[in-house]
Design a protein around this motif. Structure first.
Motif, PDB file in Angstrom:
ATOM      1  N   LEU A   1       0.839  -1.191   0.000  1.00 20.92           N
ATOM      2  CA  LEU A   1       0.000   0.000   0.000  1.00 20.92           C
ATOM      3  C   LEU A   1       0.876   1.245   0.000  1.00 20.92           C
ATOM      4  N   LEU A   2       0.554   2.183  -0.891  1.00 22.30           N
ATOM      5  CA  LEU A   2       1.199   3.493  -0.909  1.00 22.30           C
ATOM      6  C   LEU A   2       0.165   4.541  -0.533  1.00 22.30           C
ATOM      7  N   LEU A   3       0.495   5.358   0.470  1.00 21.38           N
ATOM      8  CA  LEU A   3      -0.334   6.494   0.870  1.00 21.38           C
ATOM      9  C   LEU A   3       0.406   7.772   0.502  1.00 21.38           C
ATOM     10  N   THR A   4      -0.296   8.724  -0.099  1.00 23.29           N
ATOM     11  CA  THR A   4       0.365   9.954  -0.503  1.00 23.29           C
ATOM     12  C   THR A   4      -0.386  11.172   0.019  1.00 23.29           C
ATOM     13  N   SER A   5       0.338  12.292   0.038  1.00 20.65           N
ATOM     14  CA  SER A   5      -0.271  13.539   0.477  1.00 20.65           C
ATOM     15  C   SER A   5       0.348  14.704  -0.270  1.00 20.65           C
ATOM     16  N   GLY A   6      -0.489  15.681  -0.615  1.00 24.32           N
ATOM     17  CA  GLY A   6       0.011  16.963  -1.091  1.00 24.32           C
ATOM     18  C   GLY A   6       0.205  17.873   0.096  1.00 24.32           C
ATOM     19  N   THR A   7       1.345  18.537   0.168  1.00 25.31           N
ATOM     20  CA  THR A   7       1.647  19.305   1.372  1.00 25.31           C
ATOM     21  C   THR A   7       0.752  20.514   1.570  1.00 25.31           C
ATOM     22  N   GLU A   8       0.045  20.947   0.517  1.00 29.66           N
ATOM     23  CA  GLU A   8      -0.841  22.103   0.636  1.00 29.66           C
ATOM     24  C   GLU A   8      -2.313  21.704   0.597  1.00 29.66           C
ATOM     25  N   ASP A   9      -2.596  20.432   0.751  1.00 35.22           N
ATOM     26  CA  ASP A   9      -3.965  19.936   0.651  1.00 35.22           C
ATOM     27  C   ASP A   9      -4.823  20.484   1.790  1.00 35.22           C
ATOM     28  N   HIS A  10      -5.932  21.130   1.450  1.00 35.81           N
ATOM     29  CA  HIS A  10      -6.871  21.610   2.456  1.00 35.81           C
ATOM     30  C   HIS A  10      -7.864  20.532   2.878  1.00 35.81           C
ATOM     31  N   THR A  11      -8.300  19.716   1.922  1.00 37.27           N
ATOM     32  CA  THR A  11      -9.344  18.738   2.196  1.00 37.27           C
ATOM     33  C   THR A  11      -8.835  17.581   3.044  1.00 37.27           C
ATOM     34  N   VAL A  12      -7.643  17.082   2.714  1.00 36.70           N
ATOM     35  CA  VAL A  12      -6.999  16.030   3.518  1.00 36.70           C
ATOM     36  C   VAL A  12      -5.563  16.489   3.794  1.00 36.70           C
ATOM     37  N   PRO A  13      -5.377  17.309   4.813  1.00 31.05           N
ATOM     38  CA  PRO A  13      -4.037  17.815   5.121  1.00 31.05           C
ATOM     39  C   PRO A  13      -3.043  16.681   5.385  1.00 31.05           C
ATOM     40  N   GLU A  14      -1.770  16.978   5.149  1.00 31.49           N
ATOM     41  CA  GLU A  14      -0.744  15.941   5.294  1.00 31.49           C
ATOM     42  C   GLU A  14      -0.715  15.359   6.707  1.00 31.49           C
ATOM     43  N   SER A  15      -1.078  16.159   7.718  1.00 35.25           N
ATOM     44  CA  SER A  15      -1.090  15.636   9.093  1.00 35.25           C
ATOM     45  C   SER A  15      -2.107  14.514   9.240  1.00 35.25           C
ATOM     46  N   VAL A  16      -3.188  14.584   8.471  1.00 34.16           N
ATOM     47  CA  VAL A  16      -4.215  13.543   8.522  1.00 34.16           C
ATOM     48  C   VAL A  16      -3.691  12.255   7.896  1.00 34.16           C
ATOM     49  N   THR A  17      -3.066  12.374   6.731  1.00 36.89           N
ATOM     50  CA  THR A  17      -2.535  11.183   6.067  1.00 36.89           C
ATOM     51  C   THR A  17      -1.401  10.565   6.881  1.00 36.89           C
ATOM     52  N   ARG A  18      -0.594  11.393   7.500  1.00 37.77           N
ATOM     53  CA  ARG A  18       0.459  10.852   8.370  1.00 37.77           C
ATOM     54  C   ARG A  18      -0.147  10.072   9.538  1.00 37.77           C
ATOM     55  N   ALA A  19      -1.282  10.541  10.040  1.00 41.02           N
ATOM     56  CA  ALA A  19      -1.958   9.822  11.120  1.00 41.02           C
ATOM     57  C   ALA A  19      -2.456   8.458  10.640  1.00 41.02           C
TER      58      ALA A  19
END
Length: 275
Positions: A200-218
């Motif tokens: 599984l790969l999880l990704t995040s855009g650092t400027e994402d408002h809808t799913v902020p990177e802190s959420v994906t890191r969690a």
């Protein structure tokens, strides 16, 4: 050798046809990709906008079953790639044995994530702001889309994406996700301890408002105590929630292709081989 099947899963407020550039690119790399819509989606953006009531009360469990039924018609288990709520669905399908690998791009949070950044709350407010929207379909204005999706691109590009791809979306998944940690049998539950699941790969855009990177890191941390399977995380600097459909989509798609190739998925009776 048969081509590797890939199922793309769109998120809330974006039509499945927005995946077409990805489908074309993956075909060049010997993947057989499809992008079915959610139950209730019409075939085109215009048709979905004209008949949004078909999406009323569509929830996470119904969406998961819809894709599981589609996968059951394939000759082999696919790779699943989802964006936003599609990323949550992709994780559920992978954990329940419907896929050999998964990529969750800026995924909606699964049960167990306890942080709620303000930008995430504001992005979901067009639906969450009215309890009646749990059973209704809600559309984003261009201004709301700009905040939730297009904050890291120009206003002109954001408005063009809104005009091209934005569709009304059911409010139910947002309400179900918001209440996940208070529900014993939440449909946003993903078994992060599944033994033997694919990578599984999880990704995040650092400027994402809808799913902020802190959420994906969690979300990543919820998988952290399962060392027997591959779970990796990738950030895309300066990118917002529109990263799969805006002018920089190819960077995300190429990174996804590279990651899949590195997994060396082996062919078997219920598996496929990445090309």
């Amino acid at each position: 050798m048969s081509k590797t099947p890939v199922v793309f899963i769109h998120g809330l407020w974006i039509h499945a046809s927005a995946w077409q550039p990805w489908i074309d690119l993956f075909a060049e790399h010997e993947y057989d990709a499809i992008a079915p819509g959610w139950p209730g989606d019409s075939d085109t953006v215009a048709e979905t906008r004209e008949d949004p009531d078909r999406l009323d009360d569509v929830g996470i469990e119904q969406i998961c079953r819809h894709y599981a039924e589609i996968i059951d018609t394939l000759d082999t288990k696919p790779i699943v790639i989802g964006h936003s709520f599609g990323g949550l669905i992709a994780q559920e399908l992978l954990a329940n044995g419907f896929a050999v690998a998964g990529v969750a791009i800026d995924p909606a949070p699964i049960k167990g994530v306890k942080i709620l950044p303000f930008s995430q709350l504001r992005s979901g407010f067009p639906a969450l702001g009215n309890p009646k929207n749990k059973h209704r379909t809600v559309a984003l204005t261009a201004k709301q889309f700009r905040y939730a999706f297009g904050n890291a691109i120009s206003e002109e590009e954001s408005d063009a994406l809104h005009a091209a791809w934005a569709i009304p979306g059911p409010g139910r998944p947002l309400f179900e996700d918001a209440a996940a940690n208070f529900s014993r049998n939440s449909p946003a539950t993903v078994d992060t301890h599944t033994a033997g699941r694919g990578p599984l790969l999880l990704t995040s855009g650092t400027e994402d408002h809808t799913v902020p990177e802190s959420v994906t890191r969690a979300v990543v941390r919820l998988y952290g105590d399962n060392p027997d399977v591959v779970t990796e995380y990738r950030e895309f600097e300066g990118r917002g929630h529109s990263l799969t459909i805006d002018s920089g989509w190819r960077t995300v798609a190429d990174a996804t292709l590279d990651w899949l190739a590195a997994q060396r998925l082996e062919g078997a009776d219920d598996q496929v081989t990445a090309q």
